[in-house]
Design an enzyme around this catalytic site. Sequence first.
Site, mmCIF file in Angstrom:
data_model
loop_
_atom_site.group_PDB
_atom_site.id
_atom_site.type_symbol
_atom_site.label_atom_id
_atom_site.label_comp_id
_atom_site.label_asym_id
_atom_site.label_seq_id
_atom_site.Cartn_x
_atom_site.Cartn_y
_atom_site.Cartn_z
ATOM 1 N N CYS A 1 -17.210 -18.438 -33.025
ATOM 2 C CA CYS A 1 -17.298 -18.744 -34.639
ATOM 3 C C CYS A 1 -18.003 -17.607 -35.357
ATOM 4 O O CYS A 1 -17.471 -17.768 -36.742
ATOM 5 C CB CYS A 1 -17.792 -20.350 -35.002
ATOM 6 S SG CYS A 1 -17.036 -21.248 -34.353
ATOM 7 N N GLU B 1 -15.614 -25.115 -36.940
ATOM 8 C CA GLU B 1 -15.402 -24.424 -38.167
ATOM 9 C C GLU B 1 -14.058 -23.480 -37.877
ATOM 10 O O GLU B 1 -13.655 -23.221 -39.129
ATOM 11 C CB GLU B 1 -16.458 -22.841 -37.248
ATOM 12 C CG GLU B 1 -17.940 -23.398 -37.621
ATOM 13 C CD GLU B 1 -18.731 -24.049 -36.102
ATOM 14 O OE1 GLU B 1 -17.492 -24.530 -35.634
ATOM 15 O OE2 GLU B 1 -19.767 -23.566 -36.328
ATOM 16 N N CYS C 1 -13.623 -25.610 -31.709
ATOM 17 C CA CYS C 1 -14.969 -25.515 -32.478
ATOM 18 C C CYS C 1 -14.536 -26.449 -34.065
ATOM 19 O O CYS C 1 -12.910 -25.776 -34.912
ATOM 20 C CB CYS C 1 -15.746 -24.460 -33.054
ATOM 21 S SG CYS C 1 -17.030 -24.133 -31.154
ATOM 22 N N CYS D 1 -21.778 -20.658 -32.760
ATOM 23 C CA CYS D 1 -21.496 -20.691 -31.646
ATOM 24 C C CYS D 1 -20.682 -18.788 -32.124
ATOM 25 O O CYS D 1 -20.599 -18.755 -32.857
ATOM 26 C CB CYS D 1 -20.298 -21.145 -30.704
ATOM 27 S SG CYS D 1 -18.580 -20.880 -30.481
ATOM 28 N N ASN E 1 -14.166 -30.986 -34.757
ATOM 29 C CA ASN E 1 -14.199 -30.288 -32.608
ATOM 30 C C ASN E 1 -12.318 -30.724 -32.245
ATOM 31 O O ASN E 1 -13.222 -31.785 -32.715
ATOM 32 C CB ASN E 1 -15.430 -29.608 -32.102
ATOM 33 C CG ASN E 1 -15.722 -30.917 -32.344
ATOM 34 O OD1 ASN E 1 -16.293 -31.784 -33.108
ATOM 35 N ND2 ASN E 1 -17.094 -31.227 -31.175
#
Length: 159
Positions: A115, A75, A73, A112, A62
């Site tokens: 993502c 990901e 983020c 989240c 992140n």
Amino acid sequence: MEKKNINIEIGKTSEIGELGKTEQSLVERAQQAAQRAYAPYSNFKVGACLLLSNGETVEGNNQENASYPCGCCAERTALHYASSRFPEAKVLTLVISAYNQDGLLQEPITPCGMCRQAILEAEMRGGQPIKIILNGEKHSFIINSAADLLPLSFDNSKL
Ligand code: THU
């Protein structure tokens, strides 16, 4: 009214040795990536590691900003880098790990919503399920597909 249930199969490991050697190394790489995160505002450090169909692995973490919504983020950092570097490669596996101020999260980190949408796009683009490993100190969850993480999703078939 008819009722429908959505069932999702989640694997749960009780020790890291239950994962294959390649997956264990992806977990280590995700944990290392998390420790390099730029997260001075939340102090919540997330790392992601992708295994691609061309054999390459790509990490991300992140990246925060004083203007909070500018952050990204782990990901999506990893997915976007993978797509920019290896646009033809499919994502086969995604591992996510996270640290708070007490260290590696005990329970698996769960991505989240934004993502999940981004992982789903990568899955649809690749045309095959992405294995998702949500890593925690006590145990990890193994999810068979991004679609399982985002039931009733919006995707490009609706456009
Ligand atoms: N974060 C991630 O990198 N991935 C997730 O799945 C959840 C949240 C980051 C965003 C922000 O930098 C920090 O964790 C706190 O929300």
